[in-house]
Design a protein around this motif. Sequence first.
Motif, PDB file in Angstrom:
ATOM      1  N   UNK A 107      95.761  35.956  36.661  1.00 11.53           N
ATOM      2  CA  UNK A 107      96.567  37.154  36.906  1.00 11.53           C
ATOM      3  C   UNK A 107      97.770  37.185  35.973  1.00 11.53           C
ATOM      4  N   UNK A 108      98.411  36.043  35.818  1.00 10.29           N
ATOM      5  CA  UNK A 108      99.604  35.978  34.974  1.00 10.29           C
ATOM      6  C   UNK A 108      99.277  36.283  33.523  1.00 10.29           C
ATOM      7  N   UNK A 109      98.183  35.726  33.026  1.00  2.00           N
ATOM      8  CA  UNK A 109      97.809  35.957  31.626  1.00  2.00           C
ATOM      9  C   UNK A 109      97.498  37.429  31.385  1.00  2.00           C
ATOM     10  N   UNK A 110      96.830  38.062  32.346  1.00  4.91           N
ATOM     11  CA  UNK A 110      96.556  39.495  32.222  1.00  4.91           C
ATOM     12  C   UNK A 110      97.856  40.298  32.186  1.00  4.91           C
ATOM     13  N   UNK A 111      98.804  39.897  33.013  1.00  2.00           N
ATOM     14  CA  UNK A 111     100.055  40.654  33.072  1.00  2.00           C
ATOM     15  C   UNK A 111     100.887  40.439  31.805  1.00  2.00           C
ATOM     16  N   UNK A 112     100.859  39.233  31.271  1.00  2.00           N
ATOM     17  CA  UNK A 112     101.556  38.984  30.010  1.00  2.00           C
ATOM     18  C   UNK A 112     101.008  39.891  28.919  1.00  2.00           C
ATOM     19  N   UNK A 113      99.694  40.038  28.865  1.00  2.00           N
ATOM     20  CA  UNK A 113      99.091  40.949  27.881  1.00  2.00           C
ATOM     21  C   UNK A 113      99.514  42.386  28.141  1.00  2.00           C
TER      22      UNK A 113
END
Length: 282
Positions: A122-128
Motif C-alpha cells: 500500500x505504501x509503495x503504491x501511495x508513494x508512486x
Amino acid sequence: MYFELDEHQSRLAAYIEATYHISDPALVALRRSLLHEDRAIAQRPYLESTARYTAPRRFDTLDIPAPARALLTALGRQKVVFDPPYAHQSDALERTLTHGDDLLVMTGTGSGKTETFLLPLLSQLYVEAVERPASFKVRGLRAIILYPMNALVNDQLTRLRGLLGHPAVVEAFVKAAGRPAKFARYTGRTLFPGEVPRADDERAADYLNRRLAPLKLYLRLMEQAADNPNPALRDEAKVLIARLKETGRWPSKPDLHRWYWGDAGRKWFNKKDGSLARTVEN
C-alpha cells in the motif's frame, strides 16, 4: 456453556456407550471402567501463555518515505490500521521501502503477517501516486500476491477490500493522483478466466450464462430491497446487502445492475469483432 472435565468425560463416555452397543454385562462394565480412566478419552487442559508482540515505534517515527509515513499515520488515527505496529511490521516497512530488501517472515498465529507485505505494498503504491502521479494514472500490474489455496485467497479478499476500499484510503489516492488503487482476484471463481469464446462460437451463450450465474444472487437481493411488496423482506434484503458490503463480499461494480444488463440496445459482445464488451470495465 461451560462444563467441568468430569461432566465432559461422562457425556462423551455415554455417547460412546450408546453408539456402540454391547450386550454382555461384563464387557459393558469393563468398557465403562476404561472410559472413565484418567486420560483415556479426556484429560485436564494445559494453559500456555505466550509473550506479547512488542510495538515500540509509531508510524511517524519510521525511516520510510514521507508520503508513506503520512498515509499510515493518518490511517492509524482513523483506526484503519493499528498504530503503533508490531516490531516485525515496522521492520518490514523500513526494510522494503527504504532498503529494498526481500523478506521471509515467520511469526505466530495472529501476529499480523498479512500486514508485513500489505502495508509495504500500500505504501509503495501511495508513494508512486504522490511522487509520480502521471505514472500512477497509467493502469497496469504493479504487484502480484500468490496464495497456495483458494480458501486463503477468499479469506484475504475481505482484508484487501477493507483496506484498499476504505474511504480514507480511496480519498488519499484520488487526491494524490486522481484515481484509487485497485486490485483483482484471479481464481477458478473469476468470472472470465482464460480465453473467452467469441460471439460466433456456439459455446459463447452457455459460457456467458454459467460464468454470470453467481452474480444473479446479488441482483435478486437488489430487486428484493427495491421492489419487494413485503416490508419485512425488503428490510431484510437491505440489511444483508449492507452487511455484505461492510465485510467486502459485494461485487465492486459502481452499478452492478447496469453492468449486468447494459444500456438499451447494448449487447454483451462487440458487433465488430465478437469480443466481450463489458468485462474490462470499471
